[in-house]
Design an enzyme around this catalytic site. Structure first.
Site, PDB file in Angstrom:
ATOM      1  N   ASP A  11       0.824  -1.202   0.088  1.00  0.00           N
ATOM      2  CA  ASP A  11       0.109   0.227  -0.280  1.00  0.00           C
ATOM      3  C   ASP A  11       0.525   0.790   0.141  1.00  0.00           C
ATOM      4  O   ASP A  11       2.650   1.214   0.566  1.00  0.00           O
ATOM      5  CB  ASP A  11      -0.814   0.034   1.466  1.00  0.00           C
ATOM      6  CG  ASP A  11      -2.060  -1.279   1.287  1.00  0.00           C
ATOM      7  OD1 ASP A  11      -2.075  -1.736   0.090  1.00  0.00           O
ATOM      8  OD2 ASP A  11      -2.400  -0.867   2.108  1.00  0.00           O
ATOM      9  N   MET A  12       0.426   2.233  -0.372  1.00  0.00           N
ATOM     10  CA  MET A  12       1.270   4.009  -0.215  1.00  0.00           C
ATOM     11  C   MET A  12       0.588   4.456   0.836  1.00  0.00           C
ATOM     12  O   MET A  12      -1.072   4.635   0.705  1.00  0.00           O
ATOM     13  CB  MET A  12       0.632   4.894  -1.734  1.00  0.00           C
ATOM     14  CG  MET A  12       1.738   5.423  -1.816  1.00  0.00           C
ATOM     15  SD  MET A  12       3.480   5.276  -1.663  1.00  0.00           S
ATOM     16  CE  MET A  12       3.771   4.976  -2.951  1.00  0.00           C
TER      17      MET A  12
ATOM     18  N   GLN B 209      -0.629   6.937  -6.393  1.00  0.00           N
ATOM     19  CA  GLN B 209      -1.706   7.947  -5.983  1.00  0.00           C
ATOM     20  C   GLN B 209      -2.275   9.116  -7.068  1.00  0.00           C
ATOM     21  O   GLN B 209      -1.201   9.568  -7.409  1.00  0.00           O
ATOM     22  CB  GLN B 209      -1.286   8.439  -4.538  1.00  0.00           C
ATOM     23  CG  GLN B 209      -1.468   7.454  -3.552  1.00  0.00           C
ATOM     24  CD  GLN B 209      -1.002   8.129  -2.198  1.00  0.00           C
ATOM     25  OE1 GLN B 209       0.578   8.675  -2.330  1.00  0.00           O
ATOM     26  NE2 GLN B 209      -1.433   7.389  -0.894  1.00  0.00           N
TER      27      GLN B 209
ATOM     28  N   ARG C 253      -1.485  -0.846  -8.311  1.00  0.00           N
ATOM     29  CA  ARG C 253      -2.690   0.057  -8.004  1.00  0.00           C
ATOM     30  C   ARG C 253      -2.577   1.385  -8.424  1.00  0.00           C
ATOM     31  O   ARG C 253      -1.957   1.412  -7.429  1.00  0.00           O
ATOM     32  CB  ARG C 253      -2.943  -0.719  -6.638  1.00  0.00           C
ATOM     33  CG  ARG C 253      -4.584   0.149  -6.389  1.00  0.00           C
ATOM     34  CD  ARG C 253      -4.629  -0.229  -5.159  1.00  0.00           C
ATOM     35  NE  ARG C 253      -4.463  -1.621  -4.771  1.00  0.00           N
ATOM     36  CZ  ARG C 253      -4.250  -2.106  -3.400  1.00  0.00           C
ATOM     37  NH1 ARG C 253      -3.533  -0.750  -2.875  1.00  0.00           N
ATOM     38  NH2 ARG C 253      -4.094  -3.376  -2.724  1.00  0.00           N
TER      39      ARG C 253
ATOM     40  N   LYS D 172      -6.846   7.171  -5.635  1.00  0.00           N
ATOM     41  CA  LYS D 172      -6.907   8.741  -5.667  1.00  0.00           C
ATOM     42  C   LYS D 172      -5.407   9.123  -4.794  1.00  0.00           C
ATOM     43  O   LYS D 172      -5.404  10.540  -5.217  1.00  0.00           O
ATOM     44  CB  LYS D 172      -8.523   9.178  -5.971  1.00  0.00           C
ATOM     45  CG  LYS D 172      -9.004   8.955  -6.559  1.00  0.00           C
ATOM     46  CD  LYS D 172     -10.030  10.481  -6.566  1.00  0.00           C
ATOM     47  CE  LYS D 172     -11.561   9.085  -7.482  1.00  0.00           C
ATOM     48  NZ  LYS D 172     -12.330  10.113  -7.966  1.00  0.00           N
ATOM     49  N   GLY D 173      -6.029   8.732  -3.502  1.00  0.00           N
ATOM     50  CA  GLY D 173      -4.702   9.237  -2.253  1.00  0.00           C
ATOM     51  C   GLY D 173      -5.867   9.367  -1.274  1.00  0.00           C
ATOM     52  O   GLY D 173      -6.621  10.081  -1.113  1.00  0.00           O
TER      53      GLY D 173
ATOM     54  N   ARG E  17     -10.247   7.401   7.854  1.00  0.00           N
ATOM     55  CA  ARG E  17      -9.838   7.425   6.461  1.00  0.00           C
ATOM     56  C   ARG E  17     -10.942   7.455   5.782  1.00  0.00           C
ATOM     57  O   ARG E  17     -11.773   8.212   4.527  1.00  0.00           O
ATOM     58  CB  ARG E  17      -8.790   7.297   6.070  1.00  0.00           C
ATOM     59  CG  ARG E  17      -7.596   7.028   6.331  1.00  0.00           C
ATOM     60  CD  ARG E  17      -6.183   6.853   5.339  1.00  0.00           C
ATOM     61  NE  ARG E  17      -5.899   5.264   5.515  1.00  0.00           N
ATOM     62  CZ  ARG E  17      -5.706   4.508   6.515  1.00  0.00           C
ATOM     63  NH1 ARG E  17      -4.801   5.897   7.647  1.00  0.00           N
ATOM     64  NH2 ARG E  17      -5.343   3.658   6.520  1.00  0.00           N
TER      65      ARG E  17
END
Ligand SMILES: Cc1cc2nc3c(=O)[nH]c(=O)nc-3n(C[C@H](O)[C@H](O)[C@H](O)COP(=O)(O)OP(=O)(O)OC[C@H]3O[C@@H](n4cnc5c(N)ncnc54)[C@H](O)[C@@H]3O)c2cc1C
Length: 303
Positions: free
Chosen positions: A130-131, A159, A180, A183-184, A284
């Protein structure tokens, strides 16, 4: 404003304790989190598989501060691959680098990630990194590239709200990395991220086209009907097969759209988070949509 406040609250330990110990908020989090145990996550994954969707399992957690805790997280991820194989699930795994000691040391974290990616490869499976927020982007891209040079079983997340993302995509593609696109989800300053939703969306479409035309298998992670329609249009225009990419959505979000895409013959993967450390993830999700917050407040004051 509301989004910023919620994302700020996501960092508060006091608020976390209040939310996670309250039975009403715990119940509400279950809309987005499959449960606190791997057994519950397996059950949710099975239901997704039965509905024609693949899964990515995420054992929630971030910002682990001791190496012993990071090693425990590594062990949990190794077990998840074994369990996926035992249960014959159509599922891979997503994890966060700060959960695996990125803040302790990049070398230490890389060793843990490599062992998880090697288990993924041995099980003919895949690990998605994941970012997280932009303070980790450079370190995450570098680490993924180093691990990718050793095993193909690892992929990254990009993102579209970050200005740097197109350049990161070119960099990662030169390593054959699967990406992947989302949008972020974090609160970012204007110096690093597009402040306007219209700009984030336009960049999403631009990056989606770049990825789909790259010849690698990528994932479009979004619940936005406009982003989905743009992806479908681009794939049709460029004669990219429905089997050459997948859509990804979050557990509990737009299940109607998830089912519709399956019905239309697209590949869909559901991100299924579980575990006791669900507070920042839950915040989130609330921040993404005012209606979620209204639901949260209505239920909370009713209780
Ligand atoms: C599989 C997956 C993996 C992800 N991984 C990462 C990651 O590694 N790093 C990262 O920063 N972000 C990640 N995200 C989150 C992502 O960045 C966005 O914050 C989130 O997906 C909302 O953006 P959107 O594309 O759905 O569009 P938006 O414009 O935010 O939303 C479009 C529509 O989708 C629906 N929707 C969106 N979010 C919600 C919600 N929480 N509850 C109810 N409805 C909602 C609403 O109908 C909304 O109008 C991931 C998202 C997905 C789907």
């Amino acid at each position: 404003m509301l989004r910023s406040t919620l994302l700020k609250l996501a960092e508060s330990k006091g608020f976390a304790h209040w939310v996670t110990s309250n039975p009403t908020t715990r119940g509400m989090a279950r809309r987005f989190v499959a449960g606190e145990t791997l057994d519950e996550a397996v059950q949710a994954a099975r239901a997704c598989n039965n509905a024609g969707m693949a899964v990515s399992l995420d054992c929630l957690g971030e910002n682990v501060s001791t190496s012993a805790d990071a090693q425990k997280v590594r062990d949990t991820y190794l077990q998840i691959y074994d369990r996926i194989a035992q249960e014959d699930l159509n599922a891979n795994v997503s994890c966060k680098l700060t959960q695996l000691g990125l803040e302790i040391s990049a070398e230490f974290c890389e060793g843990l990630v490599l062992s998880i990616a090697e288990r993924a490869a041995a099980r003919d499976n895949f690990l998605r990194i994941d970012m997280e927020s932009s303070i980790y982007t450079q370190r995450t891209v570098e680490l993924v590239k180093r691990v990718r040079a050793q095993t193909p079983a690892v992929g990254a997340v990009i993102q579209s709200y970050l200005y740097r993302s197109e350049s990161d995509i070119h960099d990662l593609l030169s390593y054959g990395c699967r990406i992947r696109l989302c949008k972020g989800a974090y609160k970012e300053p204007d110096e690093v991220a597009y402040p306007k939703k219209s700009e984030v969306d336009a960049n999403y479409v631009h990056l989606m086209r770049l990825l789909l035309s790259s010849g690698f298998y990528h994932a479009m992670a979004t619940h936005d009907p406009l982003m989905i329609a743009a992806t479908i249009r681009w794939a049709a225009e460029k004669r990219i097969s429905k089997d050459d990419f997948e859509f990804q959505m979050l557990y509990g979000v737009r299940t109607d759209l998830q089912r519709q895409l399956v019905k239309d013959g697209y590949r869909v993967r559901i991100y299924v988070p579980f575990g006791t450390e669900w507070f920042p993830y839950f915040m989130r999700r609330l921040a993404e949509r005012p209606a979620n917050l209204a639901f949260f407040l209505r239920n909370f004051f009713r209780s």
